[in-house]
Design an enzyme around this catalytic site. Structure first.
Site, PDB file in Angstrom:
ATOM      1  N   ASP A 176      74.647  20.161  29.908  1.00 24.68           N
ATOM      2  CA  ASP A 176      73.272  20.613  30.089  1.00 24.68           C
ATOM      3  C   ASP A 176      72.342  19.691  29.309  1.00 24.68           C
ATOM      4  O   ASP A 176      72.782  18.785  28.610  1.00 24.68           O
ATOM      5  CB  ASP A 176      73.115  22.071  29.671  1.00 24.68           C
ATOM      6  CG  ASP A 176      73.405  22.302  28.192  1.00 24.68           C
ATOM      7  OD1 ASP A 176      73.574  21.318  27.457  1.00 24.68           O
ATOM      8  OD2 ASP A 176      73.452  23.459  27.778  1.00 24.68           O
TER       9      ASP A 176
ATOM     10  N   GLY B 173      70.136  20.400  26.888  1.00 26.58           N
ATOM     11  CA  GLY B 173      69.741  20.801  25.542  1.00 26.58           C
ATOM     12  C   GLY B 173      68.469  21.615  25.507  1.00 26.58           C
ATOM     13  O   GLY B 173      68.132  22.217  24.488  1.00 26.58           O
ATOM     14  N   GLY B 174      67.756  21.649  26.627  1.00 26.45           N
ATOM     15  CA  GLY B 174      66.474  22.338  26.657  1.00 26.45           C
ATOM     16  C   GLY B 174      66.576  23.825  26.372  1.00 26.45           C
ATOM     17  O   GLY B 174      65.781  24.372  25.606  1.00 26.45           O
TER      18      GLY B 174
ATOM     19  N   ASP C 189      78.155  28.895  35.680  1.00 27.91           N
ATOM     20  CA  ASP C 189      78.766  28.796  34.360  1.00 27.91           C
ATOM     21  C   ASP C 189      78.284  29.968  33.524  1.00 27.91           C
ATOM     22  O   ASP C 189      77.204  30.510  33.760  1.00 27.91           O
ATOM     23  CB  ASP C 189      78.371  27.490  33.668  1.00 27.91           C
ATOM     24  CG  ASP C 189      76.973  27.568  33.073  1.00 27.91           C
ATOM     25  OD1 ASP C 189      76.842  27.825  31.854  1.00 27.91           O
ATOM     26  OD2 ASP C 189      75.984  27.399  33.826  1.00 27.91           O
TER      27      ASP C 189
ATOM     28  N   CYS D 116      97.577  41.085  38.313  1.00 32.00           N
ATOM     29  CA  CYS D 116      97.290  39.719  37.877  1.00 32.00           C
ATOM     30  C   CYS D 116      98.589  38.936  37.654  1.00 32.00           C
ATOM     31  O   CYS D 116      99.550  39.463  37.088  1.00 32.00           O
ATOM     32  CB  CYS D 116      96.472  39.742  36.589  1.00 32.00           C
ATOM     33  SG  CYS D 116      96.070  38.106  35.943  1.00 32.00           S
TER      34      CYS D 116
ATOM     35  N   CYS E 167      98.715  36.038  35.865  1.00 31.70           N
ATOM     36  CA  CYS E 167      98.599  35.090  34.756  1.00 31.70           C
ATOM     37  C   CYS E 167      99.723  35.308  33.747  1.00 31.70           C
ATOM     38  O   CYS E 167     100.369  36.358  33.717  1.00 31.70           O
ATOM     39  CB  CYS E 167      97.233  35.192  34.085  1.00 31.70           C
ATOM     40  SG  CYS E 167      97.037  36.524  32.890  1.00 31.70           S
TER      41      CYS E 167
ATOM     42  N   CYS F  25      99.529  38.511  31.536  1.00 29.84           N
ATOM     43  CA  CYS F  25      99.908  39.772  32.176  1.00 29.84           C
ATOM     44  C   CYS F  25     101.406  39.822  32.491  1.00 29.84           C
ATOM     45  O   CYS F  25     101.986  40.905  32.584  1.00 29.84           O
ATOM     46  CB  CYS F  25      99.083  39.971  33.444  1.00 29.84           C
ATOM     47  SG  CYS F  25      97.332  40.290  33.107  1.00 29.84           S
TER      48      CYS F  25
ATOM     49  N   HIS G  92      93.167  35.166  30.107  1.00 26.32           N
ATOM     50  CA  HIS G  92      93.216  36.113  31.229  1.00 26.32           C
ATOM     51  C   HIS G  92      91.872  36.231  31.944  1.00 26.32           C
ATOM     52  O   HIS G  92      91.815  36.218  33.182  1.00 26.32           O
ATOM     53  CB  HIS G  92      93.663  37.496  30.745  1.00 26.32           C
ATOM     54  CG  HIS G  92      93.403  38.569  31.747  1.00 26.32           C
ATOM     55  ND1 HIS G  92      94.199  38.797  32.841  1.00 26.32           N
ATOM     56  CD2 HIS G  92      92.365  39.463  31.843  1.00 26.32           C
ATOM     57  CE1 HIS G  92      93.694  39.779  33.579  1.00 26.32           C
ATOM     58  NE2 HIS G  92      92.584  40.211  32.989  1.00 26.32           N
TER      59      HIS G  92
END
Length: 371
Positions: A93, A95-96, A266, A304, A306, A309, A335
């Site tokens: 980004d 920085g603003g 994001d 899930c 992952c 899990c 997770h």
């Protein structure tokens, strides 16, 4: 162009976009969620884990990396990719947002912003040119134009003045941008005013940016206000550019924003909430610190796949937080990001099948207990 976008399909049911973001470090399917690595790290996770729980495109924060360790040190490593050993793509980004959100005392002029370090109080100055120069040195694949992010509820007069200055800053930043291997995105501001947003978008398209970011949302306004801004702006967004909605990452906001034409997202939310013991599951968000999970031997989320899990029980995860062991935050961060990666993959699949509104209804009923 360093980064391009291919529109692959538009959902007949919702109008949402399915596409591919082409970068020097690979192609990324959109819509996608990008984990935030503010200080050149996605908090608690190593780069191998980050590549597992994301598509491989993550964020770094210009403001924080400028202050610590400094762009020169990152540059001496060959750039941010090498510094943090990240094999995927990076976005920084401008920085603003941090300048305007972390510093209570600041002076805005045509040249830039004078402000105080958010910890030491030391005087600092950031201009459009300085922001771009720092980002050129950091070397991310996608960098952002320097902008002011005014309060959403500021009066129209302030939004008008701020926006015109931000657009002049955008032109200066474009002129200062020296690296052809980096894409530069412009940022649409304008608060709640549809005409100002559309004016900003037209100017940014005329200046010529590689992508369009939507700023000044998810900053305290209501969800209804955010969705209305996106709805009014969507028909005017260029079809051949990626549309990046900054700072958004809850499941409902992701779905609603994809339906309103957004491609990239994001947010720090999935890792921040994980550090407080909050986890996403197919049936909604839970707090693993609750007493109800003290003897619960089931996985965090039975649906899930992952590694968390597959390996640990809710009882064990609760124990980690009660014992103040950092492994707890690490496991739930992993997770939560895995959950959002899966959600975005399901969204893309639903778009391809022209069934995104059906998917949204089923997901909301299961996750939020409502349509």
């Amino acid at each position: 162009m360093a980064v391009t976008y291919s529109l692959m399909h538009v959902c007949a049911q919702s109008g949402a976009r399915l596409g591919v973001l082409h970068t020097p470090r690979g192609d990324f399917p959109t819509p996608l969620f990008m984990p935030v690595g503010t200080q050149a790290t996605v908090k608690t996770l190593d780069t191998t884990e980050v590549m597992t729980v994301s598509e491989g495109l993550i964020l770094g924060n210009t403001y924080h990396l400028w202050l610590q360790p400094g762009e020169d040190i990152v540059g001496q490593h060959g750039g941010l990719h090498a510094f943090m050993n990240h094999p995927g793509a990076l976005l920084t980004d401008s920085g603003g947002y941090q300048v305007f959100s972390l510093s209570a005392m600041r002076t805005i002029t045509e040249e830039g912003v004078s402000f105080r370090h958010h910890k030491s109080g030391a005087p600092l100055f950031l201009s459009p040119e300085k922001s771009i120069t720092i980002q050129n040195t950091l070397g991310a694949d996608i960098i952002m134009s320097f902008d002011e992010c005014p309060p959403f509820d500021a009066n129209r007069s302030y939004h008008e003045q701020s926006l015109e200055r931000t657009l002049r800053w955008a032109e200066r930043g474009k002129q200062a941008h020296k690296r052809k291997d980096q894409a530069l995105f412009g940022i649409v501001q304008g608060g709640p005013y549809a005409d100002l947003r559309q004016h900003a978008l037209k100017r940014l398209v005329d200046i010529g940016f590689d992508g369009i970011a939507i700023g000044g949302l998810s900053v305290g306004e209501s969800k209804a206000d955010m969705y209305e801004v996106l709805l009014e702006l969507a028909p005017h967004l260029p079809a051949d550019s990626p549309h990046y909605l900054m700072g958004v990452g809850t499941p409902d906001d992701l779905l609603e924003s994809v339906i309103r034409g957004m491609d990239m997202f994001d947010c720090v939310n999935p890792t921040r909430m994980a550090r407080h013991g909050a986890a996403y599951t197919a049936k909604g968000r839970i707090s693993i610190k609750s007493q109800r999970y003290a003897m619960d031997r089931s996985p965090l989320d039975e649906t899930c796949g992952c590694s968390v899990c597959r390996t640990y029980t809710r009882s064990y995860l609760r124990h980690l937080f009660k014992a103040q062991e950092t492994l707890g935050a690490r496991l739930i961060s992993y997770h939560n990001l895995f959950f959002l990666k899966g959600l975005m993959a399901n969204i893309r699949q639903a778009i391809a099948k022209d069934r995104l509104l059906d998917f949204k209804s089923a997901f909301f009923e299961r996750f939020y207990g409502k349509l």
